[in-house]
Design an enzyme around this catalytic site. Structure first.
Site, PDB file in Angstrom:
ATOM      1  N   ALA A 137       1.019  -1.117  -0.196  1.00  0.00           N
ATOM      2  CA  ALA A 137       0.309   0.465  -0.128  1.00  0.00           C
ATOM      3  C   ALA A 137       0.805   0.977   0.099  1.00  0.00           C
ATOM      4  CB  ALA A 137      -0.630  -0.009   1.164  1.00  0.00           C
ATOM      5  N   ALA A 138       1.487   1.601  -0.142  1.00  0.00           N
ATOM      6  CA  ALA A 138       2.688   1.833  -0.125  1.00  0.00           C
ATOM      7  C   ALA A 138       2.388   3.359  -1.149  1.00  0.00           C
ATOM      8  CB  ALA A 138       4.718   2.117  -0.701  1.00  0.00           C
ATOM      9  N   GLY A 139       2.289   2.583  -2.602  1.00  0.00           N
ATOM     10  CA  GLY A 139       1.344   3.785  -3.682  1.00  0.00           C
ATOM     11  C   GLY A 139       0.455   4.402  -3.407  1.00  0.00           C
ATOM     12  N   ASP A 140      -0.690   3.337  -2.451  1.00  0.00           N
ATOM     13  CA  ASP A 140      -2.050   4.395  -2.549  1.00  0.00           C
ATOM     14  C   ASP A 140      -1.845   5.377  -1.828  1.00  0.00           C
ATOM     15  OD1 ASP A 140      -3.507   2.639  -4.028  1.00  0.00           O
ATOM     16  OD2 ASP A 140      -3.557   0.633  -2.405  1.00  0.00           O
TER      17      ASP A 140
END
Length: 311
Positions: free
Chosen positions: A249-252
């Protein structure tokens, strides 16, 4: 003089809600191999819900549109969004099971994910009231964990009402021209950019994508992010140097924070740095939505990074 608090941007998110079933291992198993894990967590997630939580914690007024099932996961997913301050009146409950994501995280922070759509597969069109919720927002965040017709319906509605459309093309797949035509900002990672263009170099991929959309941000993991727009030189913003525990979830987190920063009127380089600070905080913690920082944490890290860049 007291600093002025930015107005809260209004953001709508049309996308997935999943319960993440996360196993932590030293090394991810190869095909046919069984390994012993050292921890397991059940964490609310889904790319849509993740972006909604990230935006809410970053300071936005967020509305979630999508679906959960009638099972216990559905109850927990809705409660998690409510607890994060996300409006869930547009999150419908449908028969059957909620979406799940089965995630293996290794000791280097890398992950492999299998998504089972469940209720998310029912979101192939807008529900009653969704168009009005989208029209009242300043930004619509979209991903590809719901059926493509639902994504396209949301994007078209946003475009018709002058709402900025930000699309994360994940899971990676070819995109129809009619969707790209109503997308304002495309945010792929390196792999997704290559799938869409056939070009491994992020600069070449971003350049190719600009023939379809006016703005592109290619996320580069620990190397930061690349921004490209038509008739402007590309801008690379490095990521803060941190030790990653879990990149799930780093991209989110990045996308949710970026939408807030832009909604507050920040110039893109500053918005990218602030979103990168949020993502850097998230990778130092386990889980998806549970890892996402609150605004004061992102502000603090961004300020420290800014001071370190000052001669």
């Amino acid at each position: 003089m007291t600093p002025t608090t930015p107005a809260r941007p209004a953001i709508a998110v049309l996308g997935s809600t999943n319960m993440d079933l996360v196993a932590y291992v030293a090394t991810a198993p190869r095909r046919g191999e069984t390994v012993t894990g050292h921890a397991f967590r059940t964490v609310p997630g889904g790319k849509g819900a993740n972006q909604a939580v990230a935006a809410a914690r970053s300071g936005a007024d967020v509305t979630m549109l999508g679906a959960v099932g009638e099972d216990d996961f559905g109850v927990r997913l809705r409660a998690a969004l409510d607890d994060a301050g996300v409006r869930t009146d547009g999150l419908r409950t449908v028969r059957g099971e909620s979406g799940t994501a089965h995630i293996v995280v290794d000791d280097e922070g890398g992950n492999a994910i299998v998504v089972v759509p469940g209720a998310n597969g029912s979101v192939s069109a807008l529900a009653e009231g969704d168009a009005a919720r989208i029209a009242s927002a300043g930004v619509l965040l979209l991903q590809l964990e719901i059926p493509l017709p639902g994504v396209l319906a949301g994007a078209r509605t946003a475009h018709e009402h002058g709402v900025r459309v930000v699309l994360t093309p994940a899971p990676a797949q070819p995109l129809p021209g009619e969707l790209l035509a109503v997308t304002d900002l495309l945010v792929p990672n390196e792999h997704e950019a290559e799938v869409l263009t056939g070009k491994a170099d992020p600069y070449d991929a971003a350049s190719a994508l600009l023939s379809h959309v006016p703005e592109v941000v290619v996320t580069l993991g620990s190397r930061g992010a690349l921004y490209a727009a038509r008739d402007a030189a590309p801008v690379h913003v490095p990521a803060p140097a941190v030790e990653a525990l879990d990149t799930t979830a780093a991209g989110d987190t990045f996308v949710g924070a970026l939408a807030v920063a832009q909604g507050e009127g920040r110039a893109m380089p500053d918005a990218l740095r602030w979103a990168s600070a949020a993502a850097a905080l998230s990778v130092q913690r386990p889980g998806a939505s549970a890892s996402m920082p609150h605004r004061h944490e992102t502000d603090s890290l961004a300020a420290q990074l800014s001071e370190s860049r000052t001669p």
